[in-house]
Motif scaffolding. Structure first.
Motif, PDB file in Angstrom:
ATOM      1  N   ARG A   1      -0.247  18.455 -19.869  1.00 60.79           N
ATOM      2  CA  ARG A   1      -0.437  17.442 -18.830  1.00 60.79           C
ATOM      3  C   ARG A   1      -1.442  16.397 -19.272  1.00 60.79           C
ATOM      4  NH1 ARG A   1      -2.457  20.561 -14.036  1.00 60.79           N
ATOM      5  NH2 ARG A   1      -2.773  18.496 -13.167  1.00 60.79           N
TER       6      ARG A   1
ATOM      7  N   THR B   1       0.328  14.023 -21.515  1.00 56.82           N
ATOM      8  CA  THR B   1       1.162  13.093 -20.753  1.00 56.82           C
ATOM      9  C   THR B   1       0.300  12.031 -20.098  1.00 56.82           C
ATOM     10  OG1 THR B   1       2.248  15.132 -20.045  1.00 56.82           O
ATOM     11  CG2 THR B   1       3.160  13.063 -19.235  1.00 56.82           C
ATOM     12  N   ASP B   2      -0.838  12.499 -19.546  1.00 56.59           N
ATOM     13  CA  ASP B   2      -1.719  11.552 -18.874  1.00 56.59           C
ATOM     14  C   ASP B   2      -2.215  10.498 -19.851  1.00 56.59           C
ATOM     15  OD1 ASP B   2      -5.031  11.302 -17.904  1.00 56.59           O
ATOM     16  OD2 ASP B   2      -3.364  10.655 -16.623  1.00 56.59           O
TER      17      ASP B   2
ATOM     18  N   VAL C   1      -6.827  21.465 -16.534  1.00 57.17           N
ATOM     19  CA  VAL C   1      -5.603  20.702 -16.792  1.00 57.17           C
ATOM     20  C   VAL C   1      -5.016  21.161 -18.117  1.00 57.17           C
ATOM     21  CG1 VAL C   1      -4.709  18.409 -17.203  1.00 57.17           C
ATOM     22  CG2 VAL C   1      -6.540  18.759 -15.538  1.00 57.17           C
TER      23      VAL C   1
ATOM     24  N   LEU D   1       0.475   2.172 -20.042  1.00 57.11           N
ATOM     25  CA  LEU D   1       0.129   1.157 -19.046  1.00 57.11           C
ATOM     26  C   LEU D   1      -0.812   0.122 -19.634  1.00 57.11           C
ATOM     27  CD1 LEU D   1      -0.253   3.209 -15.755  1.00 57.11           C
ATOM     28  CD2 LEU D   1       1.642   1.784 -16.501  1.00 57.11           C
TER      29      LEU D   1
ATOM     30  N   THR E   1      -3.811  14.681 -12.641  1.00 58.71           N
ATOM     31  CA  THR E   1      -4.420  13.720 -13.558  1.00 58.71           C
ATOM     32  C   THR E   1      -4.138  12.320 -13.000  1.00 58.71           C
ATOM     33  OG1 THR E   1      -2.404  13.535 -14.855  1.00 58.71           O
ATOM     34  CG2 THR E   1      -4.029  15.180 -15.551  1.00 58.71           C
ATOM     35  N   ARG E   2      -4.781  11.356 -13.590  1.00 60.91           N
ATOM     36  CA  ARG E   2      -4.624   9.984 -13.130  1.00 60.91           C
ATOM     37  C   ARG E   2      -3.154   9.575 -13.093  1.00 60.91           C
ATOM     38  NH1 ARG E   2      -9.169   7.428 -11.022  1.00 60.91           N
ATOM     39  NH2 ARG E   2      -8.107   5.658 -10.155  1.00 60.91           N
ATOM     40  N   TRP E   3      -2.458   9.857 -14.167  1.00 57.45           N
ATOM     41  CA  TRP E   3      -1.059   9.461 -14.236  1.00 57.45           C
ATOM     42  C   TRP E   3      -0.243  10.202 -13.187  1.00 57.45           C
ATOM     43  CZ3 TRP E   3       2.637   6.407 -14.762  1.00 57.45           C
ATOM     44  CH2 TRP E   3       3.955   6.837 -14.948  1.00 57.45           C
ATOM     45  N   GLU E   4      -0.564  11.499 -12.995  1.00 57.50           N
ATOM     46  CA  GLU E   4       0.186  12.255 -12.001  1.00 57.50           C
ATOM     47  C   GLU E   4      -0.076  11.716 -10.611  1.00 57.50           C
ATOM     48  OE1 GLU E   4      -1.171  16.113 -12.891  1.00 57.50           O
ATOM     49  OE2 GLU E   4       0.278  16.442 -14.496  1.00 57.50           O
TER      50      GLU E   4
ATOM     51  N   ALA F   1       0.592   8.168 -20.845  1.00 56.66           N
ATOM     52  CA  ALA F   1       0.944   7.227 -19.781  1.00 56.66           C
ATOM     53  C   ALA F   1      -0.105   6.144 -19.650  1.00 56.66           C
ATOM     54  CB  ALA F   1       1.101   7.980 -18.464  1.00 56.66           C
ATOM     55  N   ARG F   2      -1.377   6.551 -19.719  1.00 58.09           N
ATOM     56  CA  ARG F   2      -2.444   5.551 -19.625  1.00 58.09           C
ATOM     57  C   ARG F   2      -2.336   4.542 -20.744  1.00 58.09           C
ATOM     58  NH1 ARG F   2      -8.127   7.106 -17.601  1.00 58.09           N
ATOM     59  NH2 ARG F   2      -7.826   9.082 -16.522  1.00 58.09           N
TER      60      ARG F   2
END
Lengths: 371, 328, 287
Positions: free
Chosen positions: C11, C14-15, C7, C22, B219-222, C18-19
């Motif tokens: 995950r 989490t993605d 995915v 940010l 994924t983008r974050w990964e 996290a986005r």
């Protein structure tokens, strides 16, 4: 701009030469702040620079604007008494100003340039101002209680120590915030002298000086800084000269004086502190805790500092003449203007001593006349 | 005769047709070369003089109190002319530390967002706005700090102090100005620098690394975590250290909001002092007292050495982590 | 797990988290700017008036506080003199480094020292000028040119570094072509290298100027302060940053408002300088 050789080299050369000239210093400038601003023909200069105490700054600035119409610009910067003594000793200003008379070591340091002369200008009062909504005006406080406030031992305004002195008054439970000076200050010296007189603990632990290790509180720069601190913080107490308390509409405390009376900081009470003083020959004195029945206990004179031989100390003659013009105004018409800002004029005997000192000022040996 | 080629002293390049002959035609060239050399030497001399002068003037204080005594004694007592700069050093480190702790994560987050997650059009606007923070001078941040930040934060600081008083260094009565407020303002001030360098560092991550991660199904974050952060870790650390260096040297904004108390505060919400602030506040008064003046210059020297160490470390990190392309 | 499998929700979560983090970080980074600009305008604009820009601060304790004319003029004088000192010197040093010094040890030493200079806190420059020039009364006591000198010390490394970058960007082919045509070295520099690098040099210099205009600490005890208008470099002079610094610590509301108005003026001046600086590079680019 066309970047041709001439321009580049000219710019480059000028930049370097500027640095070079600056480093060499021109011999005709000499020391001190003498400058091209002096008028020709042997007259007094049109502007002089002074710096120092913020205690008398309001009245000095008033006098300066009065003198402006007479052709003399007095540029006075309030940097604190410590700064005033330091800049005076270094010769970067034409005159200094301090509420705390120079100590012996300070006089010694200044003697490199000449004999420093103290010229008392006015009497002022250091108020204990507070910003406590809901508290009565003119709270009664004594020296010991004020010391405890500034020690941080009194944490709220309704502490028994305060209510005991003000029976019948309702005091809120606001937390006390202390405001004091962060710079070297003659006002601090006057205030801490008062505290030392009434609190043995203050005298031994903290002492009386232009700068001390304040046990608690917020430090601010200048009388105006402390005034701002008091104004911006509810529950604040700070010590500021009377004019600043008036300017900002502060409530001020009545302080118990030597005779046991509670005195408000008024013009009359300030003047009463100057009555019956014995003053040494070099005019270095303070009138803290004056004995008069109606005297405000934290009132004292503030000083202007000049060198006895100003030209030998580094001033150009026109500048020295302008300084004398300023001093003549201070001990002359200025004394009538001072009460408007609640500064008390000097008692007659002190005024006479001042005038004698001014008459004794010289330029390279010959007496100065006001230009 | 002046060499015609770009390399000194190697007459390898083509020469002019009619340049032989009089020595005079080489004069402007020689003059320019010597002139510029002299200029560079002058600048060098000035800098050397600068360091020598600082060392010279501070020697009085260092000899009286000892270098370690001066730097690590907790007693800045102007009236008794005893100068131990520990409260100043600690204050400098605490405020700069808070600034870096708060500012660097936000700066790096904004840099990552701008380079990786942000739509194209927004990116220029975002970077422009963050860079704009650098255009605000220190004194304006201080003014804003006194009249906007401190009144707003006073209740916040007090409630934080009360809620977290079980933590060490938290608690007590909040007066307004404090280490914390100073740290916050420093965080804002170092944001643009750290963000700009981080952006540059992140941009130099080779596209192949990123594409490889994405091709593996990250994924983008990964992808950011696997490809970008490891590669740019050194560069970003360097950026953080540059921010720290900047924060250590900041004078005016700090002196307006830190409280100017030359004591070692016990809480993060206490008033404190810093090396730069003490120099700014006291050197007018120190003019005629040699030991005081020497102590201030010594404080300035300690400050300078601190920034030197931090910036040197930063340079090492940035250079080692970022290959050609990032020139700092 | 094959490269094409879906995915997992964990995950994905989490993605997304996290986005969001940010994005939040970026948004938080913008908050101070918005707040600073907002309050600058809210508190500073009311101070702006004709009187504000055309009168000097009076220093009066009561009554008319005056405007900031002498501060604006003072800043212009200080920065102009500082620019005259630092820009030729800085460009000159950069020229030396790029055209003559290159990889030599002496040049490396200069580069290193200039780099070190960028990290020196501005207060240390003021302290240096104070102890070396003011206390010793070389050329008088406080003086505007001494303040300018402290500012020039601050600007020098900035100008040198940016000039070096720009001068290095001038392609060697240009230099070689000029030399091949028979031009002597100095002509190559003045007629080819400098003109091509000019926009970049202007940008770097203006950015250094913008930085110097906002500095307070180097001026505190070098140029000192006066209330009245002065353009004399040998005398004390007022300046916007010092005026703001002093006014910020006053209790009188009208003076605090004046501080905000002066702050807004200063930020505007710096912004204009920065924009002009960037426009200079936009006009012509080096390939």
């Amino acid at each position: 701009m066309h970047m041709n050789r001439t321009n580049i080299t000219a710019l480059g050369v000028s930049g370097v030469v500027a640095l070079g000239l600056a480093a060499c210093g021109s011999s005709n400038n000499g020391t001190g702040s003498s400058s091209s601003a002096s008028s020709g023909g042997g007259g007094a200069a049109s502007s002089i620079n002074g710096a120092g105490a913020t205690f008398p700054q309001p009245v000095y600035q008033q006098w300066a604007s009065d003198l402006k119409s007479q052709g003399l610009t007095v540029n006075y910067q309030g940097i604190g008494s410590g700064g005033g003594i330091a800049q005076f000793t270094s010769g970067t200003v034409d005159f200094g100003a301090t509420d705390a008379a120079m100590k012996d070591e300070e006089v010694k340091a200044a003697e490199k340039k000449g004999t420093p002369v103290h010229i008392p200008s006015v009497f002022g009062a250091v108020t204990v101002s507070y910003n406590v909504p809901g508290a009565p005006k003119n709270l009664k406080l004594d020296g010991g209680t004020v010391a405890n406030l500034f020690f941080g031992n009194i944490k709220t305004w309704n502490d028994p120590a305060i209510t005991k002195l003000n029976p019948g008054s309702k005091l809120p439970s606001t937390k006390v915030t202390v405001c004091h000076r962060s710079d070297e200050s003659g006002t601090s010296k006057l205030f801490t002298t008062f505290l030392s007189d009434y609190s043995a603990e203050w005298k031994s632990k903290i002492g009386a000086d232009k700068t001390v290790k304040w046990p608690t509180g917020t430090g601010a720069s200048g009388n105006s800084g402390v005034a701002a601190c008091v104004k911006q913080n509810t529950g604040a107490v700070g010590y500021v000269e009377q004019a600043y308390a008036l300017q900002n509409g502060f409530t001020t405390a009545q302080l118990k004086n030597k005779s046991g009376n509670y005195i408000k900081p008024t013009l009359a009470a300030t003047a009463a502190a100057g009555v019956g003083l014995t003053v040494p020959a070099d005019l270095r004195f303070d009138s803290i805790n004056a004995p008069g029945a109606k005297a405000y206990p934290i009132a004292s004179a503030t000083f202007l500092l000049v060198y006895k031989d100003m030209c030998k100390a580094g001033l150009a003659k026109p500048k020295a003449q302008a300084v004398v013009k300023w001093l003549d105004y201070v001990v002359g018409p200025g004394q009538q203007v001072a009460p408007k800002l609640d500064y008390a004029p000097l008692p007659a005997s002190l005024l006479a001593k001042d005038k004698a000192k001014i008459a004794g000022l010289t330029c390279d040996g010959s007496p100065l006349k006001a230009g | 005769m002046e060499a015609g080629a770009l390399e000194e002293g190697r007459p390898s390049g083509p020469r002019g047709l009619a340049l032989r002959g009089s020595a005079l035609s080489g004069l402007p060239d020689r003059a320019l070369r010597l002139g510029l050399l002299a200029l560079a030497a002058l600048v060098l001399a000035l800098l050397v003089f600068f360091f020598i002068e600082l060392a010279n003037q501070s020697s009085l204080a260092f000899s009286r109190f000892g270098v370690f005594g001066f730097t690590f004694t907790n007693n800045w007592d102007v009236s008794r002319n005893i100068y131990g700069a520990l409260p100043l050093v600690v204050g400098t480190l605490i405020t700069a530390g808070v600034g870096v702790l708060i500012g660097v994560p936000i700066a790096v987050a904004s840099a990552l967002f701008a380079t990786e997650l942000c739509p194209r059009r927004l990116k220029t606007l975002l970077t422009l706005l963050i860079d704009l923070l650098a255009a605000v001078p220190s004194v304006v941040y201080g003014l804003w700090g006194i009249f906007v930040l401190i009144p707003f934060l006073k209740p916040v600081q007090q409630s934080l102090a009360d809620t977290f008083s079980f933590l060490p260094f938290v608690g007590g009565h909040v007066a307004g100005p404090s280490y914390f407020v100073a740290g916050l303002i420093l965080a804002i001030m170092i944001l643009p620098v750290v963000a700009a360098i981080s952006r540059e560092v992140i941009t130099t991550v080779p596209a192949e690394h990123k594409e490889a991660a994405l091709a593996l199904g990250a994924t983008r974050w990964e992808m950011i975590r696997m490809a970008i952060l490891p590669y740019s870790r050194a560069g970003i650390s360097g950026a953080a250290m540059l921010g720290l260096g900047r924060a250590i040297g900041e004078t005016i904004a700090v002196t307006l909001v830190v409280g100017n108390a030359p004591q070692l505060g016990k809480q993060i919400f206490d008033q404190g002092y810093s090396l730069a602030a003490v120099v700014a506040n006291e050197f007018g008064e120190a003019a005629s007292v040699p030991i005081h003046r020497s102590a201030l210059i010594a404080a300035g020297l300690v400050l300078f050495v601190l920034t030197l160490i931090v910036n040197a470390g930063a340079r090492l990190y940035v250079r080692s982590g970022a290959p050609e392309g990032v020139r700092r | 797990m094959s490269a094409l499998s879906a995915v997992s929700p964990r995950r994905r979560r989490t993605d997304q988290a996290a986005r969001a983090a940010l994005g939040a970080g970026a948004a938080i980074a913008l908050v101070p700017l918005v707040l600073v600009i907002f309050y600058l305008m809210k508190k500073g604009l009311p101070a702006w008036s004709w009187h504000f820009f055309t009168s000097d601060p009076t220093g009066s304790f009561l009554g008319d506080a005056g405007g900031i004319r002498s501060a604006i003029v003072g800043t212009l004088v200080l920065v102009a003199v500082a620019a005259a000192m630092s820009i030729p010197a800085g460009v000159g040093v950069a020229l030396y480094l790029v055209e003559y010094g290159k990889a030599k040890r002496f040049a490396g030493l200069i580069r290193y020292l200039v780099d070190v200079m960028t990290g020196v806190p501005s207060i240390v420059f003021g302290l240096f000028v104070y102890t070396v020039l003011v206390i010793t009364s070389i050329g008088g006591g406080f003086a505007a040119w001494k303040g300018s000198l402290a500012l020039a010390l601050l600007m020098l490394p900035v100008v040198t570094r940016s000039a070096e970058v720009v001068l290095n960007l001038v392609p060697d082919s240009l230099r070689e072509a000029a030399l091949a045509l028979g031009a002597p070295r100095w002509r190559v520099i003045f007629r080819v290298v400098l003109p091509s690098a000019l926009p970049g040099l202007v940008t770097g210099s203006l950015l250094a100027v913008a930085r110097a205009a906002g500095e307070t600490a180097p001026l505190l005890f070098t140029a000192f302060a006066v209330f009245g208008l002065s353009v004399d470099p040998s005398q004390e002079i007022n300046s916007l940053p010092v005026q703001i610094f002093n006014d910020a610590r006053q209790p009188r509301d009208v003076i605090v408002t004046r501080a905000w108005g002066a702050a807004l003026t200063l930020v505007l001046l710096i912004l204009i300088t920065t924009v002009v600086a960037r426009l200079a590079t936009r006009r012509s680019r080096i390939a």
